[in-house]
Scaffold this motif. Sequence first.
Motif, PDB file in Angstrom:
ATOM      1  N   UNK A   1       0.833  -1.197   0.000  1.00  0.00           N
ATOM      2  CA  UNK A   1       0.000   0.000   0.000  1.00  0.00           C
ATOM      3  C   UNK A   1       0.871   1.251   0.000  1.00  0.00           C
ATOM      4  N   UNK A   2       0.288   2.321  -0.526  1.00  0.00           N
ATOM      5  CA  UNK A   2       1.019   3.586  -0.592  1.00  0.00           C
ATOM      6  C   UNK A   2       0.063   4.726  -0.290  1.00  0.00           C
ATOM      7  N   UNK A   3       0.355   5.430   0.776  1.00  0.00           N
ATOM      8  CA  UNK A   3      -0.414   6.606   1.157  1.00  0.00           C
ATOM      9  C   UNK A   3       0.230   7.845   0.535  1.00  0.00           C
ATOM     10  N   UNK A   4      -0.515   8.917   0.363  1.00  0.00           N
ATOM     11  CA  UNK A   4       0.044  10.128  -0.241  1.00  0.00           C
ATOM     12  C   UNK A   4       1.278  10.608   0.511  1.00  0.00           C
ATOM     13  N   UNK A   5       2.336  10.870  -0.233  1.00  0.00           N
ATOM     14  CA  UNK A   5       3.560  11.379   0.352  1.00  0.00           C
ATOM     15  C   UNK A   5       4.407  10.351   1.069  1.00  0.00           C
ATOM     16  N   UNK A   6       4.003   9.094   1.013  1.00  0.00           N
ATOM     17  CA  UNK A   6       4.757   8.043   1.693  1.00  0.00           C
ATOM     18  C   UNK A   6       5.248   6.998   0.695  1.00  0.00           C
ATOM     19  N   UNK A   7       6.208   6.208   1.150  1.00  0.00           N
ATOM     20  CA  UNK A   7       6.721   5.142   0.298  1.00  0.00           C
ATOM     21  C   UNK A   7       5.751   3.956   0.281  1.00  0.00           C
TER      22      UNK A   7
ATOM     23  N   UNK B   1      -8.392  -9.956   3.035  1.00  0.00           N
ATOM     24  CA  UNK B   1      -9.494  -9.615   3.918  1.00  0.00           C
ATOM     25  C   UNK B   1      -8.976  -8.653   4.972  1.00  0.00           C
ATOM     26  N   UNK B   2      -9.586  -7.494   5.059  1.00  0.00           N
ATOM     27  CA  UNK B   2      -9.126  -6.454   5.977  1.00  0.00           C
ATOM     28  C   UNK B   2     -10.245  -6.138   6.959  1.00  0.00           C
ATOM     29  N   UNK B   3      -9.969  -6.378   8.215  1.00  0.00           N
ATOM     30  CA  UNK B   3     -10.945  -6.126   9.277  1.00  0.00           C
ATOM     31  C   UNK B   3     -10.454  -5.010  10.195  1.00  0.00           C
ATOM     32  N   UNK B   4     -11.378  -4.409  10.901  1.00  0.00           N
ATOM     33  CA  UNK B   4     -11.056  -3.351  11.865  1.00  0.00           C
ATOM     34  C   UNK B   4     -10.163  -2.289  11.243  1.00  0.00           C
ATOM     35  N   UNK B   5     -10.565  -1.798  10.116  1.00  0.00           N
ATOM     36  CA  UNK B   5      -9.750  -0.821   9.399  1.00  0.00           C
ATOM     37  C   UNK B   5      -9.621   0.489  10.165  1.00  0.00           C
ATOM     38  N   UNK B   6      -8.476   1.131   9.999  1.00  0.00           N
ATOM     39  CA  UNK B   6      -8.152   2.372  10.692  1.00  0.00           C
ATOM     40  C   UNK B   6      -7.982   3.500   9.680  1.00  0.00           C
ATOM     41  N   UNK B   7      -8.249   4.731  10.067  1.00  0.00           N
ATOM     42  CA  UNK B   7      -8.084   5.857   9.138  1.00  0.00           C
ATOM     43  C   UNK B   7      -6.672   5.962   8.560  1.00  0.00           C
ATOM     44  N   UNK B   8      -5.670   5.631   9.362  1.00  0.00           N
ATOM     45  CA  UNK B   8      -4.285   5.727   8.874  1.00  0.00           C
ATOM     46  C   UNK B   8      -3.955   4.660   7.834  1.00  0.00           C
ATOM     47  N   UNK B   9      -4.879   3.763   7.576  1.00  0.00           N
ATOM     48  CA  UNK B   9      -4.670   2.759   6.539  1.00  0.00           C
ATOM     49  C   UNK B   9      -5.252   3.187   5.197  1.00  0.00           C
ATOM     50  N   UNK B  10      -5.700   4.405   5.123  1.00  0.00           N
ATOM     51  CA  UNK B  10      -6.120   4.972   3.854  1.00  0.00           C
ATOM     52  C   UNK B  10      -4.916   5.022   2.911  1.00  0.00           C
ATOM     53  N   UNK B  11      -5.077   4.410   1.745  1.00  0.00           N
ATOM     54  CA  UNK B  11      -3.969   4.303   0.795  1.00  0.00           C
ATOM     55  C   UNK B  11      -4.476   3.656  -0.491  1.00  0.00           C
TER      56      UNK B  11
END
Length: 123
Positions: A38-44, A81-91
Motif C-alpha cells: 500500500x502507498x499513502x500520499x507522500x509516503x513510500x 481480507x481487511x478487518x477493523x480498518x483504521x483511518x491511517x490505513x487509507x492508501x
Amino acid sequence: QVQLVESGGGLVQAGDSLRLSCAASGRSFSSYAMGWFRQAPGKEREFVSGITLSSTTAYADSVKGRFTISRDNAKNTVYLQMNSLKPEETAVYYCAARPGFGILRRPDETAYWGQGTQVTVSS
C-alpha cells in the motif's frame, strides 16, 4: 507475462471491513509468490502481506491479527481480507507478483504490479 487487476476498494468507516481481490491473467499463477502493498500520499510503498506458492503467509506487524491473505490457484486470484480498518490505513493498495519461492516482501523484488485500488477509511 502476468497482468494483475485489483478490485474491492472503497470508502468505509473506521472499524469496518473490506475484501480486496486480485485477478491474475496469464499462465502459471500457482508458480508466483503474491503480495499486497500500500502507498499513502507522500509516503513510500510499504509491504502489507505476502503469500507463498504453498500458501505460507506473512504480514506487516501493523496488520497482524486483522488482515488475512489467501489465494485460490483455480481462480488465479489472491485476496486480502481487511478487518477493523483504521483511518491511517487509507492508501492505494497494490497487488504484486514475482515468480519463485518465499515471501514477496519488498517492492524492488516485484516483477508485476496491478494498477491499484483506493481504500479510504473515514474516522
